[in-house]
Scaffold this motif. Sequence first.
Motif, PDB file in Angstrom:
ATOM      1  N   ARG A 306      -7.312  -2.210  -9.086  1.00 22.14           N
ATOM      2  CA  ARG A 306      -7.830  -2.607  -7.781  1.00 22.14           C
ATOM      3  C   ARG A 306      -7.786  -4.121  -7.611  1.00 22.14           C
ATOM      4  O   ARG A 306      -7.427  -4.634  -6.551  1.00 22.14           O
ATOM      5  N   ALA A 307      -8.128  -4.851  -8.677  1.00 22.74           N
ATOM      6  CA  ALA A 307      -8.107  -6.315  -8.615  1.00 22.74           C
ATOM      7  C   ALA A 307      -6.685  -6.843  -8.440  1.00 22.74           C
ATOM      8  O   ALA A 307      -6.449  -7.807  -7.710  1.00 22.74           O
ATOM      9  N   SER A 308      -5.709  -6.204  -9.116  1.00 21.54           N
ATOM     10  CA  SER A 308      -4.313  -6.653  -9.004  1.00 21.54           C
ATOM     11  C   SER A 308      -3.769  -6.439  -7.589  1.00 21.54           C
ATOM     12  O   SER A 308      -2.858  -7.139  -7.151  1.00 21.54           O
ATOM     13  N   LEU A 309      -4.354  -5.481  -6.877  1.00 21.11           N
ATOM     14  CA  LEU A 309      -3.954  -5.232  -5.488  1.00 21.11           C
ATOM     15  C   LEU A 309      -4.742  -6.091  -4.507  1.00 21.11           C
ATOM     16  O   LEU A 309      -4.508  -6.037  -3.303  1.00 21.11           O
ATOM     17  N   ARG A 310      -5.706  -6.852  -5.056  1.00 21.46           N
ATOM     18  CA  ARG A 310      -6.590  -7.691  -4.246  1.00 21.46           C
ATOM     19  C   ARG A 310      -7.386  -6.840  -3.257  1.00 21.46           C
ATOM     20  O   ARG A 310      -7.550  -7.191  -2.081  1.00 21.46           O
ATOM     21  N   GLY A 311      -7.841  -5.704  -3.754  1.00 23.75           N
ATOM     22  CA  GLY A 311      -8.630  -4.804  -2.923  1.00 23.75           C
ATOM     23  C   GLY A 311      -7.832  -3.567  -2.539  1.00 23.75           C
ATOM     24  O   GLY A 311      -6.625  -3.524  -2.690  1.00 23.75           O
ATOM     25  N   VAL A 312      -8.545  -2.575  -2.043  1.00 26.58           N
ATOM     26  CA  VAL A 312      -7.914  -1.318  -1.646  1.00 26.58           C
ATOM     27  C   VAL A 312      -7.937  -1.203  -0.129  1.00 26.58           C
ATOM     28  O   VAL A 312      -9.009  -1.139   0.477  1.00 26.58           O
ATOM     29  N   VAL A 313      -6.753  -1.181   0.473  1.00 29.12           N
ATOM     30  CA  VAL A 313      -6.648  -1.071   1.928  1.00 29.12           C
ATOM     31  C   VAL A 313      -6.558   0.398   2.334  1.00 29.12           C
ATOM     32  O   VAL A 313      -7.258   0.858   3.234  1.00 29.12           O
ATOM     33  N   ASP A 314      -5.696   1.146   1.655  1.00 30.32           N
ATOM     34  CA  ASP A 314      -5.493   2.565   1.944  1.00 30.32           C
ATOM     35  C   ASP A 314      -5.984   3.364   0.741  1.00 30.32           C
ATOM     36  O   ASP A 314      -5.299   3.458  -0.278  1.00 30.32           O
ATOM     37  N   ILE A 315      -7.188   3.943   0.849  1.00 31.24           N
ATOM     38  CA  ILE A 315      -7.789   4.632  -0.290  1.00 31.24           C
ATOM     39  C   ILE A 315      -6.967   5.841  -0.714  1.00 31.24           C
ATOM     40  O   ILE A 315      -6.842   6.141  -1.905  1.00 31.24           O
ATOM     41  N   LYS A 316      -6.343   6.538   0.236  1.00 32.36           N
ATOM     42  CA  LYS A 316      -5.538   7.712  -0.113  1.00 32.36           C
ATOM     43  C   LYS A 316      -4.326   7.316  -0.946  1.00 32.36           C
ATOM     44  O   LYS A 316      -3.983   7.982  -1.926  1.00 32.36           O
ATOM     45  N   PHE A 317      -3.675   6.221  -0.556  1.00 30.87           N
ATOM     46  CA  PHE A 317      -2.505   5.757  -1.292  1.00 30.87           C
ATOM     47  C   PHE A 317      -2.908   5.264  -2.676  1.00 30.87           C
ATOM     48  O   PHE A 317      -2.197   5.475  -3.660  1.00 30.87           O
ATOM     49  N   PHE A 318      -4.063   4.630  -2.759  1.00 30.03           N
ATOM     50  CA  PHE A 318      -4.579   4.159  -4.044  1.00 30.03           C
ATOM     51  C   PHE A 318      -4.832   5.346  -4.975  1.00 30.03           C
ATOM     52  O   PHE A 318      -4.441   5.344  -6.148  1.00 30.03           O
ATOM     53  N   LEU A 319      -5.465   6.390  -4.449  1.00 24.69           N
ATOM     54  CA  LEU A 319      -5.744   7.586  -5.245  1.00 24.69           C
ATOM     55  C   LEU A 319      -4.455   8.326  -5.609  1.00 24.69           C
ATOM     56  O   LEU A 319      -4.351   8.905  -6.694  1.00 24.69           O
ATOM     57  N   TYR A 320      -3.484   8.286  -4.709  1.00 28.83           N
ATOM     58  CA  TYR A 320      -2.174   8.894  -4.989  1.00 28.83           C
ATOM     59  C   TYR A 320      -1.552   8.249  -6.222  1.00 28.83           C
ATOM     60  O   TYR A 320      -1.057   8.938  -7.120  1.00 28.83           O
ATOM     61  N   ARG A 321      -1.594   6.938  -6.270  1.00 26.21           N
ATOM     62  CA  ARG A 321      -0.993   6.228  -7.398  1.00 26.21           C
ATOM     63  C   ARG A 321      -1.754   6.501  -8.695  1.00 26.21           C
ATOM     64  O   ARG A 321      -1.146   6.674  -9.757  1.00 26.21           O
ATOM     65  N   LEU A 322      -3.080   6.562  -8.610  1.00 26.06           N
ATOM     66  CA  LEU A 322      -3.859   6.905  -9.810  1.00 26.06           C
ATOM     67  C   LEU A 322      -3.508   8.296 -10.306  1.00 26.06           C
ATOM     68  O   LEU A 322      -3.346   8.521 -11.514  1.00 26.06           O
ATOM     69  N   ALA A 323      -3.360   9.226  -9.354  1.00 17.36           N
ATOM     70  CA  ALA A 323      -3.025  10.605  -9.728  1.00 17.36           C
ATOM     71  C   ALA A 323      -1.647  10.683 -10.378  1.00 17.36           C
ATOM     72  O   ALA A 323      -1.441  11.414 -11.366  1.00 17.36           O
ATOM     73  N   LYS A 324      -0.680   9.951  -9.846  1.00 15.54           N
ATOM     74  CA  LYS A 324       0.671   9.966 -10.395  1.00 15.54           C
ATOM     75  C   LYS A 324       0.710   9.429 -11.825  1.00 15.54           C
ATOM     76  O   LYS A 324       1.498   9.900 -12.648  1.00 15.54           O
ATOM     77  N   ILE A 325      -0.131   8.463 -12.102  1.00 16.79           N
ATOM     78  CA  ILE A 325      -0.111   7.828 -13.431  1.00 16.79           C
ATOM     79  C   ILE A 325      -0.965   8.589 -14.439  1.00 16.79           C
ATOM     80  O   ILE A 325      -0.551   8.813 -15.578  1.00 16.79           O
ATOM     81  N   TYR A 326      -2.151   9.022 -14.013  1.00 24.02           N
ATOM     82  CA  TYR A 326      -3.132   9.557 -14.966  1.00 24.02           C
ATOM     83  C   TYR A 326      -3.344  11.070 -14.900  1.00 24.02           C
ATOM     84  O   TYR A 326      -4.012  11.630 -15.749  1.00 24.02           O
ATOM     85  N   ALA A 327      -2.779  11.728 -13.877  1.00 27.28           N
ATOM     86  CA  ALA A 327      -2.995  13.172 -13.768  1.00 27.28           C
ATOM     87  C   ALA A 327      -1.754  13.955 -14.147  1.00 27.28           C
ATOM     88  O   ALA A 327      -1.857  15.089 -14.596  1.00 27.28           O
TER      89      ALA A 327
END
Length: 327
Positions: A306-327
């Motif tokens: 989240r810090a590297s993105l300087r905050g979360v603008v689109d929470i769905k897209f943020f969660l999508y990326r987490l899911a792709k990496i960790y799920a």
Amino acid sequence: MDSYPITARSLERFCHIDGDQLERQYKEHLSDFKTWEPLAHAHEWLLFPQNIGPRLSIDETSMSNGDLYTIITNKEGKGREGSLFAIVYGTKSEDIIKVLEQIPEEILSQVKEVTLDMAETMRKIVRRCFPKAMRVIDRFHVQKLACDALQEIRISHRWEAIQQETDDKEEAKGTGKRYLPIVFENGDTPKQLLARSRYLLFESANKWTKSQKIRAKILFKQYPDIKKAYSLMHSLRMIFNKNTMKDAARVSLALWYNKVEEAGFNSFNTIAATIYEHYEEILNFFVNRSTNAAAESFNAKIKAFRASLRGVVDIKFFLYRLAKIYA
């Protein structure tokens, strides 16, 4: 090797590209985000039943704007692919239970152990959704309570020292005398001694530096109650470090209760009552010596991303990326 998300901006320097433009292209065209099956409800919940395992961790973390999500991870994933079991918006137990109950009971019953903190909502979730799982309260949450109680005593003395210094200055000013503060052998004033002792009180005495040992000696001489409180905190830490059997730990905790009662500190009495309320779940640590460190580590990865993105603008897209990496 741990998995860490890579942002488009991080590639700018090495690939000579426009990071923001690449981010947009990835989101709109290069990824399958737009056709991602959980997209409609991603901001509310995500479930990955295939990642269930016998040992889980449950914790909460902030995604954006202070919004909390409850995250359940599989310890066998070790913070990599297959670690993420569930992400649910909020910390309300009924909401999280409703999501988890989408998974058949026979699958949920595979879970044998869940580590968690002392929050009653977490206990309720585990009790209802993982009925065959042993609940293990994280030892570090217990130790933190003792640390906080110790620091509360130190801070109280520091405010007294600040007030005393202010009064002494005013008195010197009123009488026309020069103000001369009390200075200990290491050069600290009482106010400085109490402020600079914060970090040494978190550590075991065998980890103190030479200057910290000198400061601790002065601190404990001037404030015997801090010495007594430090001893209580250290004794609790040693119970977790040295005991290997649940029954032995039970006896050690009972003896620690007696010390707390004799010390007469209100803050430690409150901690003792809290521990008593969660007694068996705390003692369950000594079965497999399991902690919630995996969950804390996973939360740290989310915060770093989240810090590297300087905050979360689109929470769905943020969660999508987490899911792709960790799920």
